[in-house]
Write an enzyme that holds these catalytic residues in place. Structure first.
Site, PDB file in Angstrom:
ATOM      1  N   ASP A 247       5.403  -8.974   1.191  1.00 15.43           N
ATOM      2  CA  ASP A 247       5.577  -8.059   0.052  1.00 15.43           C
ATOM      3  C   ASP A 247       6.782  -8.492  -0.794  1.00 15.43           C
ATOM      4  O   ASP A 247       7.908  -8.460  -0.313  1.00 15.43           O
ATOM      5  CB  ASP A 247       5.774  -6.630   0.582  1.00 15.43           C
ATOM      6  CG  ASP A 247       5.665  -5.579  -0.514  1.00 15.43           C
ATOM      7  OD1 ASP A 247       6.010  -5.870  -1.674  1.00 15.43           O
ATOM      8  OD2 ASP A 247       5.229  -4.458  -0.200  1.00 15.43           O
TER       9      ASP A 247
ATOM     10  N   HIS B 125       2.092  -6.972  -1.992  1.00 17.30           N
ATOM     11  CA  HIS B 125       2.256  -5.541  -2.294  1.00 17.30           C
ATOM     12  C   HIS B 125       0.887  -4.993  -2.677  1.00 17.30           C
ATOM     13  O   HIS B 125       0.554  -4.866  -3.854  1.00 17.30           O
ATOM     14  CB  HIS B 125       3.265  -5.384  -3.434  1.00 17.30           C
ATOM     15  CG  HIS B 125       3.782  -3.992  -3.595  1.00 17.30           C
ATOM     16  ND1 HIS B 125       4.504  -3.340  -2.612  1.00 17.30           N
ATOM     17  CD2 HIS B 125       3.705  -3.130  -4.634  1.00 17.30           C
ATOM     18  CE1 HIS B 125       4.849  -2.150  -3.041  1.00 17.30           C
ATOM     19  NE2 HIS B 125       4.366  -1.984  -4.263  1.00 17.30           N
TER      20      HIS B 125
ATOM     21  N   SER C 150       3.765   2.689  -2.145  1.00 22.32           N
ATOM     22  CA  SER C 150       4.970   2.239  -2.841  1.00 22.32           C
ATOM     23  C   SER C 150       5.829   3.449  -3.251  1.00 22.32           C
ATOM     24  O   SER C 150       6.261   4.216  -2.387  1.00 22.32           O
ATOM     25  CB  SER C 150       4.573   1.351  -4.024  1.00 22.32           C
ATOM     26  OG  SER C 150       5.664   0.622  -4.504  1.00 22.32           O
TER      27      SER C 150
END
Length: 220
Positions: A170, A201, A116
């Site tokens: 996601d 995610h 991320s």
């Protein structure tokens, strides 16, 4: 001052380093449990370095201070990353890369990974590298600056192989942003191995296995 880190070594006198950057609001402990799932018995001794990002207010979360590699100022992916924060984090990562060189592990045997926000800094750092790293691992992430940033990369940076993986469901970094970032890297000359998984995610077991296969080819 160097960032504080969590470290694990898989054997004596490690010959390779994996420098792994966590996501927003997490810390260096977040991905440490992945080591035994990822590492294979016949690999060379590795040093895993998991730094803690600095604590800073994050605009998109109401200004609440948390560990973050940069401020997120909005939902627009073209402008959401605070440029000054990105630059600061690149410098801090470069300082850790330099420390590994001092400890006997050159850039050519260092892999930079991130999830991320940490993946965004991984890619942003990789684009600037005049001395290529052994590879870049970008998980559930995107490239800050997109196509323009990729086009402005250092010429030698394209020697770095990229493992890019994303969840098709996601809700935090939409799938199309990861896909577009991988495409921008390819258009800039990087060799990208792209994977996607039916997940949100997060990280899944198949992704860890695929990353292990990719790492195995680096260690030959």
């Amino acid at each position: 001052m160097l960032l504080q880190t969590v470290e694990q070594e898989t054997g004596a006198n490690p010959q390779w380093t994996v420098l792994w950057l966590h996501g927003l609001g997490a810390d260096g402990h977040d991905f440490a449990p992945i080591v035994p799932e990822l590492v294979r018995p016949h690999w060379p001794a590795l040093r895993f370095v998991f730094p803690h990002a600095p604590v800073r207010p994050v605009t998109i979360n109401g200004g609440v201070p948390m560990r973050a590699w940069y401020d997120i100022v909005g939902m627009d992916f073209a402008t959401r990353a605070d440029a000054a924060g990105v630059e600061e984090s690149i410098e801090q990562v470069e300082a850790l890369i330099a420390r590994e060189a001092e400890r006997g592990i050159p850039a050519s045997r260092l892999l930079l990974a991130g999830f991320s926000q940490g993946g965004a800094i991984t890619l942003a750092t990789g684009l600037r590298r005049r001395e290529p790293l052994a590879g870049l691992v970008a998980l559930s992430t995107y490239l800050p600056g997109g196509t323009a940033a990729a086009a402005a990369r250092e010429p030698n940076a394209v020697a770095q192989l990229v493992f890019f993986a994303h969840g098709s469901a996601d809700p935090v970094v939409a799938f199309q942003h990861g896909q577009a970032s991988a495409r921008a890297l390819e258009q800039a000359g990087f060799e990208v191995e792209w994977h996607h998984y039916p997940m949100a995610h997060q990280v899944c077991a198949q992704e860890i296995a695929d990353l292990g296969d990719w790492l195995e080819r680096r260690f030959r």
